[in-house]
Design a protein around this motif. Sequence first.
Motif: not given
Length: 404
Positions: A182, A184, A292, A294, A298, A300-302, A307
């Motif tokens: 976790t 990112p 991820t 949702d 939304n 994540n910064q993968h 990022s």
Amino acid sequence: MSLRGIIINEGKIGLNTTGDGREFGLVANGMAITGKAQLHIAYKLRRPSDAVALGIDAAYDTTNDVRLFRHISEFYRRAGEGKILWLILSPQTSKPADMVSDAKILAIASGKISDMAFAYNPPSGYTDVLVDGINGDIKLGIDALQLFAQWADEQDMPLHTILEGRSISATLSACTDLRGMTAPKVSLVVGQDWDYAETLSTMGKKFADVGTFLGVIASQAWNRNPGEVATQKLTSDVPAVWITGGLSNHQKYNEVFSSLETLNDKGYIFPIRYQGLSGYWWNDGHVCAPITVDADGNMNQHTIYYSHTMDMAKRALRIAFLPELKRPVELVNGKLDQTSVDYYNAIGDMAFMRLAGSDLISDGKTYADKESDLLIDKTLKIQFSVIPTGCVNTIEGTINLKNQ
């Protein structure tokens, strides 16, 4: 009255909101030099000669068994002279997790650093101890760098960190799954210019070319993939660099080829080749986090460029909204009226439009909360949505032979 008829003067240029003002950082272990580079001091570089003036050159690397000038020279080979690289030296006894205190000094010195690389040059006699297939000190550093990035974000200096992943296992299947972490805001680079590494000491042979990766990031817009095939070829004949790609276990690309898909799926950054083309490219811009999405769409910064998108959108929106602080706001029954809501939405949307107009994002939207309490709490609540630009990682097609 003027006989010129039409007069058009140049306007003033305000604060940069498109990311062109990015600066970069390098935290590395090194030795102080009397009268020149010292530990724990932030230095601003614009070209390799600035490092040489501090006493850091190829001879410095050889004498101290470090790869500091290597990282600086590779950064500028890729980024070009003129880019701002902030440098700070940590003691050789400092491990990546210990280097965060110097990283904070560097971040505060600039405030504009978008990407900060951490190069690990252990002291003489150091032994690499692997934990889950990667150097144990590097593994501990991942969480420390994530916490550092969170600290920087809380200080309104959002940035991404890039860690040198020295000395991974010769058995790539044993390497820990970075996509299960976790972090990112952390990318782990485990690739090296094998021919250069071959000239180094036993310890040096296990280094990773984090300076090259940082230089690639600095050479392109922040929404682009560092593995972009059209523009980011690592190999050069003059000077002869990256002729042979490898990993930080000091194995050549062709020795580990069969296991690279697995290493890529686990989120490591390393050099690859493409059939039909000569040379090497970075495989991607991975981060130490899963992918991820949702139920509300939304994500994540993968990737490193997602990022960057989040960080630069924050910086642009902050600049756009700062002039609104402390201004009086007329309320209707203690709440914002629609005109005020539209006004604040327009400020955010205009910032997104500038980014989209520069092809840095796809779109963005602002949602000011009409119920914001500006009487007691005095906080304007706003939600933002930003859609990043996409990226073609794979092309799939079909082909048939036809008789006409």
